[in-house]
Enzyme design. Structure first.
Site, PDB file in Angstrom:
ATOM      1  N   ALA A  12      27.315  20.674  63.930  1.00 26.71           N
ATOM      2  CA  ALA A  12      26.814  21.869  63.240  1.00 26.71           C
ATOM      3  C   ALA A  12      27.919  22.776  62.715  1.00 26.71           C
ATOM      4  O   ALA A  12      27.689  23.582  61.806  1.00 26.71           O
ATOM      5  CB  ALA A  12      25.895  22.647  64.184  1.00 26.71           C
ATOM      6  N   VAL A 129      23.023  10.860  59.643  1.00 21.54           N
ATOM      7  CA  VAL A 129      23.819  11.137  58.440  1.00 21.54           C
ATOM      8  C   VAL A 129      25.278  10.720  58.670  1.00 21.54           C
ATOM      9  O   VAL A 129      25.941  10.191  57.778  1.00 21.54           O
ATOM     10  CB  VAL A 129      23.735  12.644  58.088  1.00 21.54           C
ATOM     11  CG1 VAL A 129      24.606  12.978  56.881  1.00 21.54           C
ATOM     12  CG2 VAL A 129      22.293  13.053  57.838  1.00 21.54           C
ATOM     13  N   ASP A 159      22.830   8.900  47.576  1.00 21.14           N
ATOM     14  CA  ASP A 159      23.065   7.829  46.593  1.00 21.14           C
ATOM     15  C   ASP A 159      21.942   7.810  45.550  1.00 21.14           C
ATOM     16  O   ASP A 159      22.183   7.618  44.364  1.00 21.14           O
ATOM     17  CB  ASP A 159      23.148   6.481  47.319  1.00 21.14           C
ATOM     18  CG  ASP A 159      24.115   6.535  48.491  1.00 21.14           C
ATOM     19  OD1 ASP A 159      25.271   6.888  48.261  1.00 21.14           O
ATOM     20  OD2 ASP A 159      23.692   6.263  49.633  1.00 21.14           O
ATOM     21  N   HIS A 187      24.437   2.456  53.401  1.00 23.66           N
ATOM     22  CA  HIS A 187      25.083   3.611  52.766  1.00 23.66           C
ATOM     23  C   HIS A 187      26.592   3.356  52.816  1.00 23.66           C
ATOM     24  O   HIS A 187      27.291   3.782  53.737  1.00 23.66           O
ATOM     25  CB  HIS A 187      24.740   4.914  53.491  1.00 23.66           C
ATOM     26  CG  HIS A 187      25.581   6.054  53.015  1.00 23.66           C
ATOM     27  ND1 HIS A 187      25.451   6.597  51.762  1.00 23.66           N
ATOM     28  CD2 HIS A 187      26.600   6.723  53.600  1.00 23.66           C
ATOM     29  CE1 HIS A 187      26.351   7.550  51.603  1.00 23.66           C
ATOM     30  NE2 HIS A 187      27.064   7.653  52.710  1.00 23.66           N
TER      31      HIS A 187
HETATM   32  P1  NAI Z   1      33.204  17.346  59.341  1.00 24.31           P
HETATM   33  O1  NAI Z   1      34.365  16.610  59.924  1.00 24.31           O
HETATM   34  O2  NAI Z   1      33.420  18.547  58.509  1.00 24.31           O
HETATM   35  O3  NAI Z   1      32.225  17.778  60.518  1.00 24.31           O
HETATM   36  C1  NAI Z   1      31.858  16.913  61.539  1.00 24.31           C
HETATM   37  C2  NAI Z   1      31.547  17.753  62.744  1.00 24.31           C
HETATM   38  O4  NAI Z   1      31.031  16.888  63.753  1.00 24.31           O
HETATM   39  C3  NAI Z   1      32.777  18.455  63.335  1.00 24.31           C
HETATM   40  O5  NAI Z   1      32.504  19.848  63.458  1.00 24.31           O
HETATM   41  C4  NAI Z   1      32.946  17.797  64.695  1.00 24.31           C
HETATM   42  O6  NAI Z   1      33.404  18.709  65.683  1.00 24.31           O
HETATM   43  C5  NAI Z   1      31.518  17.336  64.983  1.00 24.31           C
HETATM   44  N1  NAI Z   1      31.427  16.260  65.951  1.00 24.31           N
HETATM   45  C6  NAI Z   1      32.266  15.210  66.142  1.00 24.31           C
HETATM   46  N2  NAI Z   1      31.836  14.465  67.167  1.00 24.31           N
HETATM   47  C7  NAI Z   1      30.702  15.042  67.623  1.00 24.31           C
HETATM   48  C8  NAI Z   1      29.815  14.740  68.677  1.00 24.31           C
HETATM   49  N3  NAI Z   1      30.044  13.711  69.495  1.00 24.31           N
HETATM   50  N4  NAI Z   1      28.751  15.542  68.866  1.00 24.31           N
HETATM   51  C9  NAI Z   1      28.540  16.610  68.079  1.00 24.31           C
HETATM   52  N5  NAI Z   1      29.367  16.958  67.062  1.00 24.31           N
HETATM   53  C10 NAI Z   1      30.421  16.173  66.843  1.00 24.31           C
HETATM   54  O7  NAI Z   1      32.345  16.241  58.566  1.00 24.31           O
HETATM   55  P2  NAI Z   1      31.215  16.454  57.471  1.00 24.31           P
HETATM   56  O8  NAI Z   1      31.851  16.542  56.140  1.00 24.31           O
HETATM   57  O9  NAI Z   1      30.294  17.525  57.905  1.00 24.31           O
HETATM   58  O10 NAI Z   1      30.507  15.017  57.542  1.00 24.31           O
HETATM   59  C11 NAI Z   1      29.799  14.620  58.697  1.00 24.31           C
HETATM   60  C12 NAI Z   1      29.460  13.154  58.605  1.00 24.31           C
HETATM   61  O11 NAI Z   1      28.548  12.910  57.541  1.00 24.31           O
HETATM   62  C13 NAI Z   1      30.655  12.237  58.352  1.00 24.31           C
HETATM   63  O12 NAI Z   1      30.522  11.086  59.181  1.00 24.31           O
HETATM   64  C14 NAI Z   1      30.469  11.829  56.908  1.00 24.31           C
HETATM   65  O13 NAI Z   1      31.065  10.592  56.639  1.00 24.31           O
HETATM   66  C15 NAI Z   1      28.979  11.766  56.835  1.00 24.31           C
HETATM   67  N6  NAI Z   1      28.409  11.800  55.468  1.00 24.31           N
HETATM   68  C16 NAI Z   1      27.300  11.040  55.244  1.00 24.31           C
HETATM   69  C17 NAI Z   1      26.711  11.019  54.024  1.00 24.31           C
HETATM   70  C18 NAI Z   1      25.505  10.174  53.755  1.00 24.31           C
HETATM   71  O14 NAI Z   1      25.085  10.121  52.608  1.00 24.31           O
HETATM   72  N7  NAI Z   1      24.926   9.490  54.722  1.00 24.31           N
HETATM   73  C19 NAI Z   1      27.237  11.833  52.907  1.00 24.31           C
HETATM   74  C20 NAI Z   1      28.388  12.623  53.268  1.00 24.31           C
HETATM   75  C21 NAI Z   1      28.948  12.599  54.510  1.00 24.31           C
END
Ligand code: NAI
Length: 328
Positions: A12, A129, A159, A187
């Site tokens: 979050a 996600v 996508d 994805h």
């Molecule tokens: P980010 O790195 O800015 O944020 C991720 C957050 O998750 C961080 O605050 C981190 O502390 C937290 N986190 C890590 N491990 C955790 C756990 N075990 N429990 C709870 N929180 C945890 O990344 P962002 O940009 O918010 O992206 C998040 C994910 O979404 C990435 O894996 C990214 O690749 C994915 N993504 C998926 C898309 C889709 O279309 N399915 C599109 C864009 C991103």
């Protein structure tokens, strides 16, 4: 006033969270008369940053936001939640192999699957996600077998939205005139945005855009590589558009789909369209009037599409083999 829906969001305090939470709290996801309680789940080191996000949520004075539960405790985080949006995951770092990433994130999704099964509301639905989202979803689902398979989803809507806009730009029409855009498979860079079955004003895309070479090549690669293009331009991965796609996915899942149309989300395959049973693959999906969803089963798949679907499904099968020992 309706009873509040409890929505858990992991990661979050991350980029996507920073765009997503405010959309949920403002009513964009569940509508203007549906109160929500947000369960914000983070890892311990990110709790101070999460505290800042909580302050900002409070400072919006959203009329629909009836409570905030910020926590690093999974039992507390998933207690009574109706929706679990699993956004948090560990990003791939330089030198990391796909198997390493799958292993690291796999362990996270084992724990989250178990905690959701133990603590969430009986009607919980889960949207994954965090990448690799299809296989992370597979892992969580297999570690929470008390929750029916049809409540698990992985996000391919970004996508779909990207593909619809590229078609609209090429045809010179408003994006609302593009429909029936199914994304198939994973994805990842192998996913297949199915332009053959998409429509512009109800007409086949190939009638409106006769440049089949563009459709089969530039269009597909633009959509497949869009995430990489955004990282290159911004130095950060897509976040606002990803959060928007989360909102769209949940809205589509809770709103009956317009007659004849479909949308994209990855679900547990039962073998439809010869997609290997048991993997989490994106399909053309419809939401029925009673709130259930189904795969649109009448979509024609020609040779070109079959080849593309096979490639992306093969990648999902490979990913499953890499995490086999995490599937319980
Ligand atoms: P980010 O790195 O800015 O944020 C991720 C957050 O998750 C961080 O605050 C981190 O502390 C937290 N986190 C890590 N491990 C955790 C756990 N075990 N429990 C709870 N929180 C945890 O990344 P962002 O940009 O918010 O992206 C998040 C994910 O979404 C990435 O894996 C990214 O690749 C994915 N993504 C998926 C898309 C889709 O279309 N399915 C599109 C864009 C991103």
């Amino acid at each position: 006033m309706k009873a509040p829906i409890r929505v858990a969001v992991t990661g979050a305090a991350g980029q996507i969270g920073y765009s997503l939470l405010f959309r949920i709290a403002s009513g964009s996801m569940f509508g203007p008369d549906q109160p929500v309680i947000l369960h914000l789940i983070e890892i311990e080191p990110a709790l101070p940053a999460l505290g800042g996000v909580v302050m900002e949520l409070q400072d919006c004075a959203f009329p629909l936001l009836k409570g905030i539960v910020p926590t690093a405790n999974l039992d507390e985080g998933f207690a009574g939640v109706n929706w679990a949006l699993l956004v948090g995951s560990v990003p791939r770092k330089a030198g990391m192999e796909r198997k390493d990433l799958l292993g690291i994130n796999g362990k996270i999704f084992i724990g989250q699957g178990k905690a959701i099964e133990k603590n969430a509301a009986p009607d919980v639905r889960v949207l994954v996600v965090g990448n690799p989202c299809n296989t992370n979803c597979l892992i969580a689902m297999n570690n929470a077998r008390g929750i029916p398979a049809n409540r698990w989803f992985a996000m391919t809507r970004l996508d779909e939205n990207r593909a619809k806009m590229q078609l609209a730009l090429k045809a010179g029409v408003d994006v609302t005139r593009v429909s029936n855009l199914a994304v198939w498979g994973n994805h990842s860079a192998t996913m297949y945005p199915d332009f053959y079955n998409a429509r512009i004003d109800g007409r086949h895309v190939t009638e409106v855009i006769p440049d089949v070479h563009w459709l089969q090549n530039d269009f597909i690669s633009t959509v497949q590589q869009r995430g990489a293009s955004i990282i290159k331009a911004r130095g950060l991965s897509s976040a606002a558009s990803a959060a928007n796609a989360v909102v769209d996915t949940v809205r589509s899942l809770v709103t009956p789909t317009t007659e004849g149309d479909w949308y994209s989300v990855a679900v547990h395959s039962e073998g439809d369209y010869d997609v290997e049973k048991g993997i989490i693959s994106s399909f053309p999906i419809r939401t029925n009037a009673d709130g259930s969803w189904e795969i649109a089963k009448w979509v024609p798949v020609g040779d070109f599409s079959r080849e593309k679907i096979t490639a992306t499904v093969n990648e999902l099968k490979e990913e499953r083999e890499l995490v086999r020992e995490l599937l319980g």
